[in-house]
Design a protein around this motif. Structure first.
Motif, PDB file in Angstrom:
ATOM      1  N   GLU A  27      -4.738   2.995   8.751  1.00  0.00           N
ATOM      2  CA  GLU A  27      -4.758   4.283   9.455  1.00  0.00           C
ATOM      3  C   GLU A  27      -3.451   4.535  10.213  1.00  0.00           C
ATOM      4  O   GLU A  27      -3.069   5.679  10.432  1.00  0.00           O
ATOM      5  N   ALA A  28      -2.771   3.479  10.631  1.00  0.00           N
ATOM      6  CA  ALA A  28      -1.512   3.618  11.365  1.00  0.00           C
ATOM      7  C   ALA A  28      -0.374   4.068  10.448  1.00  0.00           C
ATOM      8  O   ALA A  28       0.713   4.396  10.924  1.00  0.00           O
ATOM      9  N   CYS A  29      -0.623   4.105   9.149  1.00  0.00           N
ATOM     10  CA  CYS A  29       0.402   4.511   8.183  1.00  0.00           C
ATOM     11  C   CYS A  29       0.402   6.013   7.936  1.00  0.00           C
ATOM     12  O   CYS A  29       1.179   6.505   7.115  1.00  0.00           O
ATOM     13  N   ALA A  30      -0.447   6.745   8.639  1.00  0.00           N
ATOM     14  CA  ALA A  30      -0.449   8.206   8.556  1.00  0.00           C
ATOM     15  C   ALA A  30       0.572   8.735   9.551  1.00  0.00           C
ATOM     16  O   ALA A  30       0.592   8.314  10.710  1.00  0.00           O
ATOM     17  N   TYR A  31       1.428   9.639   9.095  1.00  0.00           N
ATOM     18  CA  TYR A  31       2.448  10.222   9.960  1.00  0.00           C
ATOM     19  C   TYR A  31       2.013  11.610  10.415  1.00  0.00           C
ATOM     20  O   TYR A  31       1.265  12.305   9.713  1.00  0.00           O
ATOM     21  N   PRO A  32       2.484  12.062  11.583  1.00  0.00           N
ATOM     22  CA  PRO A  32       2.034  13.336  12.148  1.00  0.00           C
ATOM     23  C   PRO A  32       2.147  14.558  11.232  1.00  0.00           C
ATOM     24  O   PRO A  32       1.292  15.407  11.270  1.00  0.00           O
ATOM     25  N   HIS A  33       3.165  14.655  10.410  1.00  0.00           N
ATOM     26  CA  HIS A  33       3.351  15.864   9.599  1.00  0.00           C
ATOM     27  C   HIS A  33       2.984  15.667   8.128  1.00  0.00           C
ATOM     28  O   HIS A  33       3.322  16.500   7.287  1.00  0.00           O
ATOM     29  N   ASP A  34       2.297  14.586   7.834  1.00  0.00           N
ATOM     30  CA  ASP A  34       1.932  14.285   6.444  1.00  0.00           C
ATOM     31  C   ASP A  34       1.224  15.433   5.731  1.00  0.00           C
ATOM     32  O   ASP A  34       1.440  15.648   4.548  1.00  0.00           O
ATOM     33  N   THR A  35       0.365  16.122   6.430  1.00  0.00           N
ATOM     34  CA  THR A  35      -0.455  17.140   5.760  1.00  0.00           C
ATOM     35  C   THR A  35       0.005  18.570   6.041  1.00  0.00           C
ATOM     36  O   THR A  35      -0.709  19.519   5.706  1.00  0.00           O
ATOM     37  N   ASP A  36       1.183  18.744   6.616  1.00  0.00           N
ATOM     38  CA  ASP A  36       1.714  20.095   6.811  1.00  0.00           C
ATOM     39  C   ASP A  36       1.898  20.769   5.457  1.00  0.00           C
ATOM     40  O   ASP A  36       2.190  20.107   4.454  1.00  0.00           O
ATOM     41  N   GLU A  37       1.767  22.070   5.444  1.00  0.00           N
ATOM     42  CA  GLU A  37       1.841  22.839   4.198  1.00  0.00           C
ATOM     43  C   GLU A  37       3.160  22.633   3.452  1.00  0.00           C
ATOM     44  O   GLU A  37       3.197  22.618   2.222  1.00  0.00           O
ATOM     45  N   THR A  38       4.254  22.451   4.183  1.00  0.00           N
ATOM     46  CA  THR A  38       5.563  22.318   3.537  1.00  0.00           C
ATOM     47  C   THR A  38       5.927  20.875   3.196  1.00  0.00           C
ATOM     48  O   THR A  38       6.954  20.641   2.568  1.00  0.00           O
ATOM     49  N   SER A  39       5.121  19.915   3.599  1.00  0.00           N
ATOM     50  CA  SER A  39       5.431  18.510   3.338  1.00  0.00           C
ATOM     51  C   SER A  39       5.330  18.182   1.859  1.00  0.00           C
ATOM     52  O   SER A  39       4.566  18.798   1.121  1.00  0.00           O
ATOM     53  N   PHE A  40       6.125  17.186   1.446  1.00  0.00           N
ATOM     54  CA  PHE A  40       6.140  16.763   0.044  1.00  0.00           C
ATOM     55  C   PHE A  40       6.149  15.240  -0.005  1.00  0.00           C
ATOM     56  O   PHE A  40       6.892  14.589   0.718  1.00  0.00           O
ATOM     57  N   HIS A  41       5.305  14.706  -0.869  1.00  0.00           N
ATOM     58  CA  HIS A  41       5.215  13.258  -1.066  1.00  0.00           C
ATOM     59  C   HIS A  41       5.482  12.970  -2.536  1.00  0.00           C
ATOM     60  O   HIS A  41       4.799  13.500  -3.410  1.00  0.00           O
ATOM     61  N   ALA A  42       6.491  12.149  -2.789  1.00  0.00           N
ATOM     62  CA  ALA A  42       6.851  11.789  -4.160  1.00  0.00           C
ATOM     63  C   ALA A  42       6.357  10.380  -4.451  1.00  0.00           C
ATOM     64  O   ALA A  42       6.504   9.477  -3.626  1.00  0.00           O
ATOM     65  N   GLY A  43       5.775  10.226  -5.619  1.00  0.00           N
ATOM     66  CA  GLY A  43       5.341   8.910  -6.071  1.00  0.00           C
ATOM     67  C   GLY A  43       6.010   8.572  -7.381  1.00  0.00           C
ATOM     68  O   GLY A  43       6.172   9.428  -8.246  1.00  0.00           O
ATOM     69  N   CYS A  44       6.419   7.328  -7.523  1.00  0.00           N
ATOM     70  CA  CYS A  44       6.988   6.842  -8.778  1.00  0.00           C
ATOM     71  C   CYS A  44       5.932   5.950  -9.439  1.00  0.00           C
ATOM     72  O   CYS A  44       5.441   4.993  -8.820  1.00  0.00           O
ATOM     73  N   PHE A  45       5.616   6.295 -10.667  1.00  0.00           N
ATOM     74  CA  PHE A  45       4.589   5.568 -11.403  1.00  0.00           C
ATOM     75  C   PHE A  45       5.201   4.856 -12.602  1.00  0.00           C
ATOM     76  O   PHE A  45       6.084   5.383 -13.274  1.00  0.00           O
ATOM     77  N   PHE A  46       4.689   3.663 -12.848  1.00  0.00           N
ATOM     78  CA  PHE A  46       5.006   2.916 -14.065  1.00  0.00           C
ATOM     79  C   PHE A  46       3.675   2.544 -14.701  1.00  0.00           C
ATOM     80  O   PHE A  46       2.871   1.844 -14.091  1.00  0.00           O
ATOM     81  N   GLU A  47       3.441   3.079 -15.892  1.00  0.00           N
ATOM     82  CA  GLU A  47       2.169   2.844 -16.593  1.00  0.00           C
ATOM     83  C   GLU A  47       0.986   3.159 -15.688  1.00  0.00           C
ATOM     84  O   GLU A  47       0.068   2.347 -15.526  1.00  0.00           O
ATOM     85  N   ASP A  48       1.034   4.318 -15.037  1.00  0.00           N
ATOM     86  CA  ASP A  48      -0.027   4.822 -14.150  1.00  0.00           C
ATOM     87  C   ASP A  48      -0.234   4.001 -12.883  1.00  0.00           C
ATOM     88  O   ASP A  48      -1.214   4.197 -12.166  1.00  0.00           O
ATOM     89  N   GLN A  49       0.670   3.093 -12.578  1.00  0.00           N
ATOM     90  CA  GLN A  49       0.588   2.330 -11.333  1.00  0.00           C
ATOM     91  C   GLN A  49       1.638   2.867 -10.367  1.00  0.00           C
ATOM     92  O   GLN A  49       2.812   2.977 -10.716  1.00  0.00           O
ATOM     93  N   LEU A  50       1.225   3.196  -9.139  1.00  0.00           N
ATOM     94  CA  LEU A  50       2.139   3.692  -8.112  1.00  0.00           C
ATOM     95  C   LEU A  50       2.982   2.537  -7.601  1.00  0.00           C
ATOM     96  O   LEU A  50       2.456   1.578  -7.024  1.00  0.00           O
TER      97      LEU A  50
END
Length: 148
Positions: A27-50
């Motif tokens: 739970e401590a890994c959630a940041y204050p602006h994580d869910t703001d409308e303009t926020s963007f989270h990029a994930g890199c996947f290899f064979e469907d693994q993040l």
């Protein structure tokens, strides 16, 4: 084959914890602006693994969110995948997201001192002196202009 795509804030938490904050609760890994409308989270996947993540949101160093100043947080690559260019691909995706907004401004982050050279390769410059984040280690503010 590696794939970079948008992910939810919640999808970043396990890797944030594993790589960046292993001594903290998930739970401590959630940041204050994580869910703001303009926020963007990029994930890199290899064979469907993040295997890598990075987040960017509108936040100036003084905490305000009303200017075109963007903060990178939570850049992490699974330890067994580090050194393969994954972090660079994620950072490039974050920069591209902000650049696509079409407004001049700035991108910044509190980078671990060990990542300073990484950020410099992508046009970031150090701002100020090295400082300590309690329980995490030495950091430096890195910043670069948004080129539109």
């Amino acid at each position: 084959m590696l794939q970079i795509r948008s992910i939810s804030a919640e999808e970043t938490y396990p890797l944030r914890q594993r790589v960046l904050r292993p001594h903290q609760a998930l739970e401590a890994c959630a940041y204050p602006h994580d869910t703001d409308e303009t926020s963007f989270h990029a994930g890199c996947f290899f064979e469907d693994q993040l295997i890598g993540i990075g987040s960017i949101f509108r936040e100036a160093q003084d905490g305000t969110t009303n200017r075109n100043i963007w903060r990178i947080r939570g850049m992490a690559v699974a330890p067994e995948q580090q050194g393969k260019g994954i972090g660079g691909r994620i950072l490039t995706a974050l920069i591209a997201y902000v650049t696509a907004q079409g407004q001049p401004g700035e991108i910044w982050c509190n980078g671990r001192i060990t990542a300073k050279g990484f950020y410099e390769r992508y046009g970031f410059q150090q701002l100020g002196e090295v400082f300590e984040l309690p329980g995490i280690g030495p950091h430096v503010v890195m910043h670069r202009p948004i080129e539109v």
